[in-house]
Design an enzyme around this catalytic site. Structure first.
Site, PDB file in Angstrom:
ATOM      1  N   GLY A 111      38.268  43.110  36.502  1.00 48.93           N
ATOM      2  CA  GLY A 111      38.292  41.675  36.272  1.00 48.93           C
ATOM      3  C   GLY A 111      37.019  41.060  35.750  1.00 48.93           C
ATOM      4  N   ASP A 139      43.606  38.601  35.956  1.00 50.59           N
ATOM      5  CA  ASP A 139      44.968  38.989  35.580  1.00 50.59           C
ATOM      6  C   ASP A 139      46.001  38.620  36.625  1.00 50.59           C
ATOM      7  OD1 ASP A 139      45.925  42.056  36.974  1.00 50.59           O
ATOM      8  OD2 ASP A 139      44.068  41.051  37.513  1.00 50.59           O
ATOM      9  N   PHE A 144      46.566  29.761  41.315  1.00 53.29           N
ATOM     10  CA  PHE A 144      46.579  31.141  40.846  1.00 53.29           C
ATOM     11  C   PHE A 144      46.198  31.104  39.374  1.00 53.29           C
ATOM     12  CE2 PHE A 144      48.001  35.219  39.391  1.00 53.29           C
ATOM     13  CZ  PHE A 144      47.499  36.035  40.391  1.00 53.29           C
ATOM     14  N   ASP A 159      37.347  34.974  46.547  1.00 50.76           N
ATOM     15  CA  ASP A 159      38.228  34.068  47.300  1.00 50.76           C
ATOM     16  C   ASP A 159      38.140  34.390  48.785  1.00 50.76           C
ATOM     17  OD1 ASP A 159      39.842  36.364  47.099  1.00 50.76           O
ATOM     18  OD2 ASP A 159      41.343  35.392  45.885  1.00 50.76           O
ATOM     19  N   LYS A 172      36.172  30.517  45.070  1.00 52.31           N
ATOM     20  CA  LYS A 172      37.324  29.800  45.613  1.00 52.31           C
ATOM     21  C   LYS A 172      37.150  29.682  47.131  1.00 52.31           C
ATOM     22  CE  LYS A 172      41.456  30.696  43.776  1.00 52.31           C
ATOM     23  NZ  LYS A 172      42.808  31.293  43.579  1.00 52.31           N
ATOM     24  N   ARG A 175      44.459  39.046  30.955  1.00 51.22           N
ATOM     25  CA  ARG A 175      43.000  39.221  30.975  1.00 51.22           C
ATOM     26  C   ARG A 175      42.356  38.784  29.659  1.00 51.22           C
ATOM     27  NH1 ARG A 175      41.497  42.242  35.438  1.00 51.22           N
ATOM     28  NH2 ARG A 175      42.969  43.808  36.175  1.00 51.22           N
ATOM     29  N   GLU A 184      30.833  39.584  39.870  1.00 52.28           N
ATOM     30  CA  GLU A 184      32.255  39.542  40.217  1.00 52.28           C
ATOM     31  C   GLU A 184      32.955  38.438  39.429  1.00 52.28           C
ATOM     32  OE1 GLU A 184      34.959  40.812  41.046  1.00 52.28           O
ATOM     33  OE2 GLU A 184      34.999  40.996  43.208  1.00 52.28           O
ATOM     34  N   ASP A 185      34.249  38.622  39.184  1.00 54.28           N
ATOM     35  CA  ASP A 185      35.008  37.599  38.477  1.00 54.28           C
ATOM     36  C   ASP A 185      35.328  36.410  39.384  1.00 54.28           C
ATOM     37  OD1 ASP A 185      36.863  39.027  40.017  1.00 54.28           O
ATOM     38  OD2 ASP A 185      38.322  39.259  38.406  1.00 54.28           O
TER      39      ASP A 185
END
Length: 187
Positions: free
Chosen positions: A47, A167, A160, A106, A134, A173, A102-103
């Protein structure tokens, strides 16, 4: 690129993303400039690959690069809270500062597991740079190691989202923006 019909709305467009990545890169470059050893930038595959590539190209320092692969979602929309680290580092981080890229963070389970792995491998510090944060879904707080810091691109509402490396079931992506996926496409 036109809005994909499965996207409800765009949260951050290409220009906003590019500006924020440049700001983060400048901040990180300043922070790591005084490091006595070149830092290791570790991307979380898959990601974070677009964010990682854009970020490291703007870092004006000698750095080493590596990837770790972790999975906590599979093909669902909720973290399974038991991340699996399926691909380990090739670069030795012993005694070196690490920036974990990191993407999205959460629940915090995946990033915490990777931080623990880097600490166990002897990193002198572990900082975290997440493109999206998040906090509404956080279950485990992010604890950088040593003199490590937390860098955040954007605070993400509890939607989401897909695009820019993120993705749903390995799709979306390649979208150049961050968009909210319409619920009928993942429900």
């Amino acid at each position: 690129m036109a809005l994909d019909s499965r996207i409800e709305k765009i949260l951050w467009n290409e220009d906003q993303i590019s500006r924020r990545v440049s700001e983060l890169a400048a901040e990180i470059t300043d922070e790591f400039r005084s490091s006595s050893t070149p830092p290791v930038f570790v991307g979380v595959a898959i990601g974070a690959f677009l964010f990682f590539a854009d970020l490291v190209r703007k870092i004006d320092l000698p750095i080493s690069l590596d990837f770790v692969r972790a999975q906590s979602y599979g093909s669902g929309t909720c973290s399974n809270e038991a991340p699996v680290i399926s691909s380990d580092l090739k670069v030795n981080v012993q005694g070196r500062p690490v920036l974990l890229v990191e993407d999205i963070v959460d629940t915090g389970h995946t990033i915490s597991s990777i931080i623990a792995l880097l600490k166990a491998k002897g990193a002198s510090s572990v900082s975290v740079c997440t493109f999206l944060d998040k906090p509404a879904r956080r279950k485990v707080e992010i604890q950088p190691v040593g003199q490590g810091k937390l860098y955040r691109g954007f605070e993400c509402p509890d939607y989401f989202i897909v695009g820019y490396g993120l993705d749903f079931a390995e799709l979306y992506r390649n979208l150049p923006y961050i968009g909210v996926l319409k619920p009928e496409h993942y429900s």
